[in-house]
Each structure stands twice: as structure tokens, then as C-alpha cells.
Design an enzyme around this catalytic site. Structure first.
Site, PDB file in Angstrom:
ATOM      1  N   ALA A   4      38.733  34.201  38.061  1.00 24.22           N
ATOM      2  CA  ALA A   4      37.775  35.172  38.591  1.00 24.22           C
ATOM      3  C   ALA A   4      37.708  36.465  37.784  1.00 24.22           C
ATOM      4  O   ALA A   4      37.212  37.475  38.279  1.00 24.22           O
ATOM      5  CB  ALA A   4      38.121  35.482  40.040  1.00 24.22           C
ATOM      6  N   ASN A  42      45.712  34.591  41.799  1.00 19.52           N
ATOM      7  CA  ASN A  42      46.046  33.690  40.702  1.00 19.52           C
ATOM      8  C   ASN A  42      45.662  34.289  39.357  1.00 19.52           C
ATOM      9  O   ASN A  42      46.256  33.968  38.332  1.00 19.52           O
ATOM     10  CB  ASN A  42      45.356  32.333  40.899  1.00 19.52           C
ATOM     11  CG  ASN A  42      46.158  31.407  41.805  1.00 19.52           C
ATOM     12  OD1 ASN A  42      47.302  31.084  41.516  1.00 19.52           O
ATOM     13  ND2 ASN A  42      45.561  31.002  42.907  1.00 19.52           N
ATOM     14  N   HIS A  99      37.871  42.855  40.607  1.00 18.64           N
ATOM     15  CA  HIS A  99      39.053  42.801  39.741  1.00 18.64           C
ATOM     16  C   HIS A  99      38.830  43.727  38.546  1.00 18.64           C
ATOM     17  O   HIS A  99      37.827  43.594  37.838  1.00 18.64           O
ATOM     18  CB  HIS A  99      39.291  41.381  39.223  1.00 18.64           C
ATOM     19  CG  HIS A  99      39.568  40.374  40.286  1.00 18.64           C
ATOM     20  ND1 HIS A  99      40.717  40.385  41.037  1.00 18.64           N
ATOM     21  CD2 HIS A  99      38.833  39.316  40.717  1.00 18.64           C
ATOM     22  CE1 HIS A  99      40.687  39.367  41.887  1.00 18.64           C
ATOM     23  NE2 HIS A  99      39.554  38.711  41.722  1.00 18.64           N
TER      24      HIS A  99
END
EC number: 1.4.1.21
Length: 271
Positions: A124, A192, A222
Site C-alpha cells: 500500500a 505489513n 502512509h
């Protein structure tokens, strides 16, 4: 044609199946495996052209060239060593399992011993290519800040153990700050990306992670900052959560499909 077995029939596993089923990826979808047989059978029945069988993991390993793990960190620990010993290549989505140094060394050793490949999609985030390049010269620091709506962090071990009532949060709240080695255990279904960044960069102990619950958000955010001898770069991604699983970003599934295409493509672009 490459024969593929998928372990884990949730959102990401389903997206990979549909990419193969729709002709986007030229491979044979040979078999599915999931802790819930009904879930695997339901996914298989939803496909239009592919007719994968449901198999127990031992049978699946014997029949495929590539296993795609999209289940859980526990699945990585149990399945991947078996697959490598059988000569299968493996794509790992639950990368957080590799924060376990002993497991990491075991998997890397088995891959080398049996001449197999381990693939880790970018997930991601963006910037893994730059991180790989920067590591050739030397990296001094890597920080990851992950902000998610509270619903996307529900059930995380860290949240449960500390009795955090996410549904009552009214403002942005820092839940965790520490090394990636601890972050992936505290939030195994949420960060992750921290593991992937650690593998590409300066390791699990030196990579710093901050996890923030933000009730004002509708996307998973993120942000990565990398500094080293090359200079400095930063990336920011605002991901839409999976409509089926708010803990998973849609981009993570797209990354897995893209990695599969890259495996099959004789032309390789990027680091």
C-alpha cells in the site's frame, strides 16, 4: 503456462483471482486454499472462466509453480517453508511475519537451497524502488507514519491489549510509536508495509513506525521519509480502503496483481 495456487481467499486473493479470470494476467489459476472451505468455494464459483479446485495445502503445493500467500502471518510460518522445500516460488503478502529473524533466515536459506524465488509486493505504499536504490549507497534513517480511520484498526492486538476504545476517539490520536519489529506484531493486519520497507531498507530495528487513529479520515494514509548518503526523499499515499476489509488498502491488492504481471513479463521496468 505458470500454474498458480492462492492461499487466502479474502479481498486480495479475490482480486488476484479476478485479474487472472478476466485475462489481465496470463496464468493458470490452479487451486485455492483457505481456512474456510466455503469461502474458497464461493470465490471459485464467482469466477467466469477459471475453474480452480479447492485443495488442502499439501496437495496444492504439489501441483503449482507459484503460491501466492494472502492469508495471515501464521500462514507464512506454516506454509512457506513447505512450499520452498517442494521447489515452489512464493509471493508473500503478510510480510510482517518476517519481523521474526529466525523465520526470515529460514525462508531466505530455503529459497537459496532449493533455487526458489520469494516475491514481496510493494503493498500500500510507493517508493520501494527508491528505497532499494538508496540502500546501495547507505541509508541513515527511515520513518513510516500510518494514519487510518479507527475502524481500520479494530481488533489489532495492541488495541485489544491496551483497552483502547477506538469508537470513542474524537480526534487524531497516536496509538503507537517504535521500531518496525514491534509495529508488525502490534498491528499485524495493518502495517505489513512497515515490514516491506524494513526489508528494502535498513532493517526492522532501525525503521521507525508511528500508527495514528484519525476519526476524520476516510482513507488510509502512509507517509515515508528516507534520508541517507543519496540525499532525502519522502512519499505520501492516500489509499481507499478495501470495500470488503477496512484494514486493507485497495492499492495493496493492485500491487499484488502488478507483481504477478512483472513475474510473467520478460521486460522489467524500474529498480
Amino acid at each position: 503456462m505458470l500454474k498458480i495456487g492462492i492461499v487466502g481467499c479474502g479481498f486480495i486473493g479475490g482480486q488476484i483471482c479476478r485479474a487472472i479470470d478476466g485475462g489481465e494476467v496470463s496464468a493458470e489459476l490452479y487451486a485455492l486454499c483457505d481456512s474456510s472451505e466455503s469461502k474458497a468455494l464461493e470465490l471459485a464459483a464467482s469466477l467466469k472462466t477459471c475453474k480452480p479446485s479447492y485443495m488442502k495445502i499439501e496437495e496444492l503445493i504439489r501441483g503449482v509453480d507459484l503460491i501466492i500467500e494472502s492469508a495471515s502471518q501464521n500462514a507464512v510460518r506454516f506454509i512457506v517453508p513447505q512450499a520452498l522445500k517442494a521447489g515452489c516460488d512464493v509471493m508473500i503478502l503478510s510480510v510482517g511475519a518476517l519481523a521474526d529473524e529466525e523465520l526470515r533466515d529460514t525462508l531466505f536459506g530455503l529459497a537459496k537451497e532449493h533455487n526458489c524465488k520469494l516475491y514481496f509486493p510493494s503493498g500500500a505504499v510507493v517508493g520501494i524502488d527508491g528505497l532499494n536504490s538508496a540502500s546501495a549507497a547507505g541509508i541513515s534513517s527511515v520513518t513510516l507514519s500510518t494514519r487510518k480511520p479507527p475502524a481500520g484498526l479494530m481488533g489489532a492486538p495492541y488495541v485489544v491489549e491496551h483497552g483502547i476504545e477506538l469508537e470513542k476517539l474524537e480526534k487524531k490520536t497516536v496509538l503507537f510509536e517504535g521500531p518496525a519489529s514491534e509495529a508488525v506484531k502490534a498491528f499485524p493486519a495493518n502495517v505489513n508495509v512497515a515490514a516491506t520497507i524494513s526489508l528494502a531498507g535498513i532493517g526492522f530495528e532501525r525503521t521507525r513506525v508511528k500508527v495514528i487513529a484519525d476519526p476524520s479520515l476516510f482513507r488510509n494514509v502512509h507517509e515515508i521519509i528516507v534520508e541517507g548518503e543519496f540525499g532525502k526523499f519522502s512519499t505520501r499515499v492516500e489509499n481507499l480502503p478495501s470495500p470488503e476489509n477496512p484494514k486493507t488498502s485497495y492499492l495493496a491488492a493492485l500491487s499484488a496483481v502488478s507483481t504477478l504481471k512483472k513475474i510473467l513479463n520478460p521486460v522489467q521496468i524500474g529498480t
